[in-house]
Design an enzyme around this catalytic site. Structure first.
Site, short mmCIF file in Angstrom:
data_model
loop_
_atom_site.label_atom_id
_atom_site.label_comp_id
_atom_site.label_asym_id
_atom_site.label_seq_id
_atom_site.Cartn_x
_atom_site.Cartn_y
_atom_site.Cartn_z
N LYS A 9 0.58 -1.21 0.10
CA LYS A 9 -0.20 0.03 0.09
C LYS A 9 0.88 1.24 0.11
O LYS A 9 0.51 2.23 -0.72
CB LYS A 9 -0.96 -0.11 1.19
CG LYS A 9 -0.53 0.35 2.62
CD LYS A 9 -1.49 0.13 3.50
CE LYS A 9 -0.88 0.08 5.00
NZ LYS A 9 0.42 0.69 5.18
N ARG A 84 -5.85 3.57 11.36
CA ARG A 84 -5.66 2.30 11.63
C ARG A 84 -6.45 1.74 12.90
O ARG A 84 -6.27 0.43 13.34
CB ARG A 84 -4.11 2.16 12.09
CG ARG A 84 -3.30 1.62 11.20
CD ARG A 84 -2.03 1.13 11.81
NE ARG A 84 -0.84 0.37 11.17
CZ ARG A 84 -0.12 1.06 10.29
NH1 ARG A 84 -0.36 2.14 9.88
NH2 ARG A 84 0.77 0.29 9.68
N ARG A 122 12.43 -8.90 1.96
CA ARG A 122 12.49 -7.11 1.98
C ARG A 122 13.73 -6.80 2.51
O ARG A 122 14.08 -7.15 3.65
CB ARG A 122 11.22 -6.70 2.66
CG ARG A 122 11.00 -5.08 2.36
CD ARG A 122 9.65 -4.96 2.13
NE ARG A 122 9.05 -4.59 3.54
CZ ARG A 122 7.89 -4.23 3.82
NH1 ARG A 122 7.07 -3.64 2.76
NH2 ARG A 122 7.25 -3.92 5.10
N ARG A 155 14.56 -4.62 8.11
CA ARG A 155 13.83 -3.83 9.00
C ARG A 155 13.28 -4.82 10.20
O ARG A 155 12.71 -5.73 9.90
CB ARG A 155 12.52 -3.33 8.36
CG ARG A 155 12.52 -1.78 8.62
CD ARG A 155 11.09 -1.21 7.53
NE ARG A 155 10.00 -1.64 8.30
CZ ARG A 155 8.81 -1.22 7.50
NH1 ARG A 155 8.89 -0.54 6.21
NH2 ARG A 155 7.63 -1.35 8.24
N ARG A 166 2.08 -7.93 13.66
CA ARG A 166 1.42 -6.78 12.90
C ARG A 166 0.22 -7.20 12.23
O ARG A 166 -0.82 -6.37 12.04
CB ARG A 166 2.45 -6.24 11.96
CG ARG A 166 3.64 -5.53 12.69
CD ARG A 166 4.93 -5.36 11.47
NE ARG A 166 4.57 -4.46 10.35
CZ ARG A 166 5.35 -4.49 9.10
NH1 ARG A 166 6.37 -5.29 9.23
NH2 ARG A 166 5.12 -3.56 8.29
P1 ADP Z 1 3.19 -1.33 7.69
O1 ADP Z 1 4.13 -2.13 6.55
O2 ADP Z 1 2.74 -2.12 8.44
O3 ADP Z 1 2.02 -0.58 6.46
P2 ADP Z 1 3.94 1.41 8.55
O4 ADP Z 1 5.15 2.03 7.97
O5 ADP Z 1 2.67 1.97 8.01
O6 ADP Z 1 4.00 -0.16 8.13
O7 ADP Z 1 4.04 1.61 10.10
C1 ADP Z 1 5.23 0.84 10.95
C2 ADP Z 1 4.82 1.01 12.28
O8 ADP Z 1 4.57 2.30 12.67
C3 ADP Z 1 3.32 0.42 12.73
O9 ADP Z 1 3.64 -1.00 12.83
C4 ADP Z 1 3.15 1.11 13.88
O10 ADP Z 1 3.74 0.70 15.06
C5 ADP Z 1 3.33 2.47 13.60
N1 ADP Z 1 2.28 3.33 13.00
C6 ADP Z 1 2.08 3.65 11.76
N2 ADP Z 1 0.93 4.41 11.44
C7 ADP Z 1 0.06 4.28 12.75
C8 ADP Z 1 -1.07 4.46 13.05
N3 ADP Z 1 -1.76 5.07 12.20
N4 ADP Z 1 -1.35 4.08 14.29
C9 ADP Z 1 -0.86 3.54 15.00
N5 ADP Z 1 0.48 3.17 14.76
C10 ADP Z 1 0.87 3.69 13.43
#
Ligand code: ADP
Length: 212
Positions: A9, A84, A122, A155, A166
């Protein structure tokens, strides 16, 4: 832009932002940048992120509200990784109501098994942040960043046990947000991803957006 962790996404959000000339706002990127710079916020969220858990709603909501108040968001924006949780969706809903914006949710559907094998492959450059994939997008020299020659890393939150957490967080806290959108005044565009070139999927999404 909606979808499970590792669904691609983020890639779609970047490509859509380019095509629609709208700012791309990724809460994950904002948090990672703060962790990298060692800010107060970064120190608050690092352990939470490394454990694959969600950052508390009040913290995320405040950051998004500030970002959306910036002048570059006045004509629209693409949110990636937000909301989220239902509490985040409620805050955003109030904000969008005041802004009188058309509200579109792109929901990216990808099989979890495809995601797990892709995430395991990744890799990222710890210095410049460039992303690679051992299978679909390898660096020119094995294990080394094309741009600056740094050794690539996995990562922390891409490791398998963290990945599982997650997914749990997504299933329990984020899937209910889709129902919230369904019940509200949102247009829901659903597309299946997971195979093929990212650009083809972007074209498919843009096509659906213009049909409506
Ligand atoms: P993903 O690969 O899960 O889409 P993101 O880069 O969007 O990862 O987010 C990485 C981490 O940052 C999440 O696992 C969470 O800990 C935190 N995070 C990001 N966006 C949010 C949100 N809207 N609410 C709560 N935590 C968030």
């Amino acid at each position: 832009m909606f979808g499970p962790p590792g669904s691609g996404k983020g890639t779609q959000a970047v490509l859509l932002a380019e095509a629609l000339k709208a700012p791309h706002i990724s809460t994950g990127d904002i948090f990672r940048q703060n962790v990298k710079e060692g800010t107060v916020l970064g120190k608050q969220v690092k352990a939470i992120m490394d454990a694959g858990q969600l950052v508390p709603d009040e913290l995320v909501n405040g950051i998004v509200a500030d970002r959306l108040a910036q002048p570059d968001c006045s004509k629209g924006f693409i949110l990636d990784g937000y909301p989220r949780t239902v509490r985040q969706a409620e805050m955003l809903d109030g904000l969008l109501g005041r802004l009188r914006k058309a509200k579109v949710v792109v929901n990216l559907l990808v099989d979890y098994n495809i995601i797990i094998s892709r995430i395991a492959a990744r890799r990222q450059c710890p210095v410049c942040g460039s992303s690679y994939n051992l299978v679909s997008n390898p660096s020119k020299v094995d294990g080394v960043c094309d741009k600056d020659g740094t050794a690539l890393i996995q990562r922390e939150d891409d490791k398998e046990e963290v990945m599982r957490k997650r997914f749990d967080a997504y299933n329990e806290q984020t899937l209910p947000v889709v129902d919230f959108f369904r019940a509200g005044e949102y247009r829901l565009v659903e597309v299946t991803g997971g195979n093929g070139a990212p650009e083809d999927l972007t074209a498919k999404i843009l096509e659906q957006l213009t049909i409506g």
